[in-house]
Design a protein around this motif. Structure first.
Motif, PDB file in Angstrom:
ATOM      1  N   HIS B  52       0.782  -1.238   0.000  1.00 30.03           N
ATOM      2  CA  HIS B  52       0.000   0.000   0.000  1.00 30.03           C
ATOM      3  C   HIS B  52       0.809   1.280   0.000  1.00 30.03           C
ATOM      4  N   LYS B  53       2.102   1.180   0.176  1.00 32.73           N
ATOM      5  CA  LYS B  53       2.871   2.420   0.349  1.00 32.73           C
ATOM      6  C   LYS B  53       2.849   3.294  -0.896  1.00 32.73           C
ATOM      7  N   GLY B  54       2.938   2.671  -2.093  1.00 34.73           N
ATOM      8  CA  GLY B  54       2.981   3.458  -3.333  1.00 34.73           C
ATOM      9  C   GLY B  54       1.691   4.225  -3.543  1.00 34.73           C
ATOM     10  N   ALA B  55       0.580   3.534  -3.429  1.00 36.93           N
ATOM     11  CA  ALA B  55      -0.710   4.190  -3.666  1.00 36.93           C
ATOM     12  C   ALA B  55      -0.943   5.302  -2.652  1.00 36.93           C
ATOM     13  N   LEU B  56      -0.586   5.005  -1.425  1.00 36.78           N
ATOM     14  CA  LEU B  56      -0.808   6.008  -0.372  1.00 36.78           C
ATOM     15  C   LEU B  56       0.081   7.234  -0.600  1.00 36.78           C
ATOM     16  N   TYR B  57       1.311   6.973  -0.961  1.00 31.28           N
ATOM     17  CA  TYR B  57       2.234   8.100  -1.144  1.00 31.28           C
ATOM     18  C   TYR B  57       1.790   8.975  -2.319  1.00 31.28           C
ATOM     19  N   ARG B  58       1.395   8.329  -3.407  1.00 32.00           N
ATOM     20  CA  ARG B  58       0.930   9.096  -4.575  1.00 32.00           C
ATOM     21  C   ARG B  58      -0.323   9.902  -4.233  1.00 32.00           C
ATOM     22  N   TYR B  59      -1.205   9.243  -3.535  1.00 37.90           N
ATOM     23  CA  TYR B  59      -2.442   9.932  -3.150  1.00 37.90           C
ATOM     24  C   TYR B  59      -2.120  11.190  -2.335  1.00 37.90           C
ATOM     25  N   LEU B  60      -1.238  11.011  -1.367  1.00 39.63           N
ATOM     26  CA  LEU B  60      -0.931  12.142  -0.489  1.00 39.63           C
ATOM     27  C   LEU B  60      -0.179  13.240  -1.237  1.00 39.63           C
ATOM     28  N   GLN B  61       0.769  12.824  -2.061  1.00 37.53           N
ATOM     29  CA  GLN B  61       1.568  13.848  -2.755  1.00 37.53           C
ATOM     30  C   GLN B  61       0.725  14.609  -3.780  1.00 37.53           C
ATOM     31  N   ARG B  62      -0.142  13.912  -4.495  1.00 44.91           N
ATOM     32  CA  ARG B  62      -0.945  14.587  -5.523  1.00 44.91           C
ATOM     33  C   ARG B  62      -2.108  15.346  -4.907  1.00 44.91           C
ATOM     34  N   LEU B  63      -2.502  14.915  -3.720  1.00 45.96           N
ATOM     35  CA  LEU B  63      -3.573  15.662  -3.047  1.00 45.96           C
ATOM     36  C   LEU B  63      -3.016  16.944  -2.429  1.00 45.96           C
ATOM     37  N   CYS B  64      -1.841  16.824  -1.810  1.00 48.15           N
ATOM     38  CA  CYS B  64      -1.256  17.992  -1.123  1.00 48.15           C
ATOM     39  C   CYS B  64      -0.318  18.790  -2.027  1.00 48.15           C
ATOM     40  N   ARG B  65       0.131  18.179  -3.117  1.00 47.41           N
ATOM     41  CA  ARG B  65       0.990  18.818  -4.114  1.00 47.41           C
ATOM     42  C   ARG B  65       2.310  19.301  -3.519  1.00 47.41           C
ATOM     43  N   SER B  66       2.752  18.591  -2.531  1.00 44.53           N
ATOM     44  CA  SER B  66       4.037  18.952  -1.918  1.00 44.53           C
ATOM     45  C   SER B  66       4.714  17.684  -1.395  1.00 44.53           C
ATOM     46  N   PRO B  67       5.917  17.380  -1.850  1.00 43.60           N
ATOM     47  CA  PRO B  67       6.602  16.174  -1.349  1.00 43.60           C
ATOM     48  C   PRO B  67       6.868  16.225   0.150  1.00 43.60           C
ATOM     49  N   GLU B  68       7.188  17.415   0.659  1.00 42.43           N
ATOM     50  CA  GLU B  68       7.494  17.521   2.089  1.00 42.43           C
ATOM     51  C   GLU B  68       6.260  17.200   2.936  1.00 42.43           C
ATOM     52  N   VAL B  69       5.158  17.810   2.507  1.00 43.19           N
ATOM     53  CA  VAL B  69       3.900  17.552   3.245  1.00 43.19           C
ATOM     54  C   VAL B  69       3.513  16.087   3.111  1.00 43.19           C
ATOM     55  N   ALA B  70       3.678  15.571   1.900  1.00 38.56           N
ATOM     56  CA  ALA B  70       3.331  14.161   1.668  1.00 38.56           C
ATOM     57  C   ALA B  70       4.168  13.254   2.565  1.00 38.56           C
ATOM     58  N   ASN B  71       5.452  13.582   2.716  1.00 45.17           N
ATOM     59  CA  ASN B  71       6.312  12.763   3.592  1.00 45.17           C
ATOM     60  C   ASN B  71       5.802  12.775   5.035  1.00 45.17           C
ATOM     61  N   ASP B  72       5.468  13.966   5.484  1.00 44.85           N
ATOM     62  CA  ASP B  72       4.991  14.090   6.866  1.00 44.85           C
ATOM     63  C   ASP B  72       3.690  13.318   7.069  1.00 44.85           C
ATOM     64  N   LEU B  73       2.780  13.527   6.099  1.00 43.39           N
ATOM     65  CA  LEU B  73       1.483  12.860   6.237  1.00 43.39           C
ATOM     66  C   LEU B  73       1.630  11.343   6.104  1.00 43.39           C
ATOM     67  N   PHE B  74       2.526  10.922   5.246  1.00 40.49           N
ATOM     68  CA  PHE B  74       2.756   9.487   5.054  1.00 40.49           C
ATOM     69  C   PHE B  74       3.202   8.832   6.379  1.00 40.49           C
ATOM     70  N   GLN B  75       4.124   9.492   7.032  1.00 41.62           N
ATOM     71  CA  GLN B  75       4.578   8.991   8.337  1.00 41.62           C
ATOM     72  C   GLN B  75       3.436   8.978   9.357  1.00 41.62           C
ATOM     73  N   GLU B  76       2.705  10.045   9.324  1.00 41.90           N
ATOM     74  CA  GLU B  76       1.611  10.187  10.294  1.00 41.90           C
ATOM     75  C   GLU B  76       0.569   9.079  10.095  1.00 41.90           C
ATOM     76  N   VAL B  77       0.252   8.828   8.827  1.00 38.98           N
ATOM     77  CA  VAL B  77      -0.759   7.807   8.534  1.00 38.98           C
ATOM     78  C   VAL B  77      -0.300   6.438   9.032  1.00 38.98           C
ATOM     79  N   TRP B  78       0.928   6.082   8.705  1.00 38.81           N
ATOM     80  CA  TRP B  78       1.397   4.752   9.117  1.00 38.81           C
ATOM     81  C   TRP B  78       1.572   4.656  10.632  1.00 38.81           C
ATOM     82  N   SER B  79       1.933   5.768  11.216  1.00 37.34           N
ATOM     83  CA  SER B  79       2.021   5.759  12.684  1.00 37.34           C
ATOM     84  C   SER B  79       0.658   5.488  13.297  1.00 37.34           C
ATOM     85  N   LYS B  80      -0.361   6.070  12.697  1.00 39.28           N
ATOM     86  CA  LYS B  80      -1.710   5.834  13.215  1.00 39.28           C
ATOM     87  C   LYS B  80      -2.157   4.393  12.992  1.00 39.28           C
TER      88      LYS B  80
END
Lengths: 341, 219
Positions: B52-80
């Motif tokens: 699931h990491k690829g789909a989730l990362y793409r979703y977050l990056q294309r939704l937020c349009r920022s790699p930095e934000v996507a990285n943060d959110l990606f970590q946050e999601v998996w932490s949850k």
């Protein structure tokens, strides 16, 4: 085809395009998939997987007491609740039994005062005693026996009971009371019920003491004995004996009730009892009926209850009174009478 | 069908649905893996993550349009996900569970950062430079293709966040509109309507690059 906007209502063409898209293989989907791939940075992978591993390690490294804390808490709560329930019950019983004991002591003292100071060893037959005396003796004897039962003795219960029975035998012969065989055997549940040796001043009332345990055998033996003694008296005495017999039956019934009550309260305190004793609600003991030595005093109390408008209690007392003193004359207009009404 | 969204870029990890289809009979499903991880099996989590990491990362990056934000959110999601493993129950699809968390994290981020639309789309020329064109095509054709992708990307970025969210969820997860509505907290009809508007705008972006003869085939 015009570009759709948020305000423009959707038409059938849009609907068809959507259906086409949902079926898959639309140009939009293809274009989306052709967008440059976005890779998760390896550092992010390591970070996430490291966290996952750490979380599991942290979980497995929980001390044993943490894992068992919940079951222990439940078990401890259950034990505590049970202990509280038992303790509360025992305390209630103790309180009530101490009250009853004090009451009984007072009644014994009253009985001793009303009894003749020194009774001769060869006492008159039961039929020769007045009814009032018989009742007083009966009560006093019963209460004394109850008190003796409560006092701890050095000898085991069984031995004490046997010794008491042995001691009973000669006096029974002396006073023409029911044979010792008729005396009730000590019940396993309450061995202290075995007749105890009477004090010297009570030896004259032996026939009552033998009946005290309340067994049916003793009652019937006592009745037959009373009948035998009644035959020996004159006609007037026979009538009196018959009357006394009825009265005695009623008194025996009352005694049985009281004995069962005192046995229950004693059982809660007496830790030597060989059987498990369960606590009774305090209300049961608090409502224990008072014992009366004087019927007039009893009637007086019933009247008082009626005056206080405690009709139900008064009726109950009246019925008890009538059971204990079936032949006691009470005026028809007496306030104590139950409204039969 | 949209379940193949995980094949974007060729090297990307397969999407959740795609992984499920490809591993039928070979690997345990997501719920089983999650339950195994709950019992302490880290390997199960690794498999789940890979899926699931690829789909989730793409979703977050294309939704937020920022790699930095996507990285943060990606970590946050998996932490949850890790934190909620004890409470996880296999009542719904794991994909729904995962992207519901991701959607909520993104919404929280937008709320903190202000309006999501404030950040404009990337410069088309810069984007066109990033997009690789087929090597066999002529320079003009390659430029045209790159331009088309850049326009499509810009059209995607310029979509309202709600429409982009629904479109990305549909493309990346392969879930139905009902599940997407559940993830985004709206009715299925609302999700459908958002997707329809998103499609219309993206199709418009593609249409600008088509020859008049191909216009009809696009629609």
């Amino acid at each position: 085809m015009t570009e759709p906007t948020d305000k423009r209502p959707l038409d059938e063409a849009d609907e068809q395009q959507l259906e086409h898209y949902l079926k898959g293989d639309s140009r939009v989907s293809r274009r989306y998939r052709e967008l440059p791939g976005v890779e998760v940075p390896p550092s992010l992978d390591r970070l996430v997987l490291g966290r996952a591993q750490e979380a599991v390690k942290h979980r497995s490294s929980r001390p044993v007491w943490v894992r068992w804390s919940a079951p222990f808490a439940v078990a401890a709560s259950a034990v505590l609740a049970l202990a509280i329930v038992i303790e509360t019950g025992v305390r209630d019983e103790t309180t009530v039994s101490s009250v009853l004991r004090t009451q009984q002591k007072m009644q014994i003292e009253a009985a001793e005062q009303s009894a003749p100071p020194t009774a001769p060893l060869d006492v008159p037959a039961p039929s020769q005693l007045t009814r009032e005396e018989q009742r007083a003796q009966l009560k006093g004897e019963e209460l004394r026996a109850a008190e003796r039962r409560e006092e701890p003795g050095p000898a085991p219960k069984g031995e004490e009971s046997r010794a008491a029975l042995k001691r009973e035998e000669p006096s029974a012969v002396e006073t023409r009371v029911p044979a010792p065989a008729a005396a009730p055997a000590p019940r396993p549940a309450a061995p202290a019920f075995a007749p105890a040796p009477p004090p010297p001043e009570a030896r004259s009332k032996r026939y009552v003491t033998n009946e005290a345990p309340g067994s049916a055998q003793a009652a019937s033996a006592s009745q037959s004995d009373a009948k035998a003694s009644a035959d020996q008296t004159d006609v007037e005495a026979s009538a009196g004996a018959a009357e006394a017999e009825d009265e005695r039956i009623a008194v025996q019934r009352m005694m049985r009730e009281e004995q069962s009550l005192s046995a229950a309260s004693r059982g809660a305190v007496d830790t030597r009892a060989p059987v498990a004793v369960y606590s009774r609600p305090i209300s049961a003991n608090m409502s224990a009926p008072r014992t009366y030595l004087d019927p007039e005093e009893w009637l007086k109390d019933i009247r008082q209850l009626r005056k206080e408008n405690k009709q139900e209690q008064a009726d109950r007392e009246w019925r008890r009174f009538r059971a204990a003193y079936p032949n006691h004359e009470v005026a028809e207009t007496d306030l104590a009478r139950e409204a039969e009404r | 069908m949209a379940v193949a969204a995980g094949e974007v870029g060729g090297a990307a990890a397969p999407s959740a649905a795609g992984a499920t289809v490809s591993t039928i009979g070979a690997a345990p499903d997501d719920a089983t893996l999650m339950l195994r991880y709950r019992k302490g099996d880290v390997r199960a989590f690794e498999m789940l993550y890979e899926r699931h990491k690829g789909a989730l990362y793409r979703y977050l990056q294309r939704l937020c349009r920022s790699p930095e934000v996507a990285n943060d959110l990606f970590q946050e999601v998996w932490s949850k996900v890790i934190a909620s493993r004890e409470r996880y129950e296999a009542r719904a699809k794991f994909t729904t569970f995962l992207f519901h968390i991701a959607h909520n994290c993104a919404v929280d981020h937008f709320r903190r950062a202000g309006r999501p639309q404030d950040k404009g789309a990337q410069d088309v020329d810069a984007l066109a430079g990033e997009l690789p064109g087929p090597s066999h095509e002529s320079p003009d054709a390659a430029l045209s293709e790159a331009q088309l992708r850049a326009d499509f990307k810009r059209a995607l970025d310029e979509l309202p966040a709600e429409q982009r969210d629904v479109f990305l969820l549909y493309e990346e997860t392969g879930l139905g509109l009902e599940d997407i509505g559940r993830i985004t907290g709206v009715a299925m009809e609302t999700a459908k309507s958002r997707l329809r508007y998103a499609l219309g705008k993206l199709r418009g972006a593609l249409r600008q690059h088509q020859s008049p003869t191909l216009q009809s085939s696009v629609s």
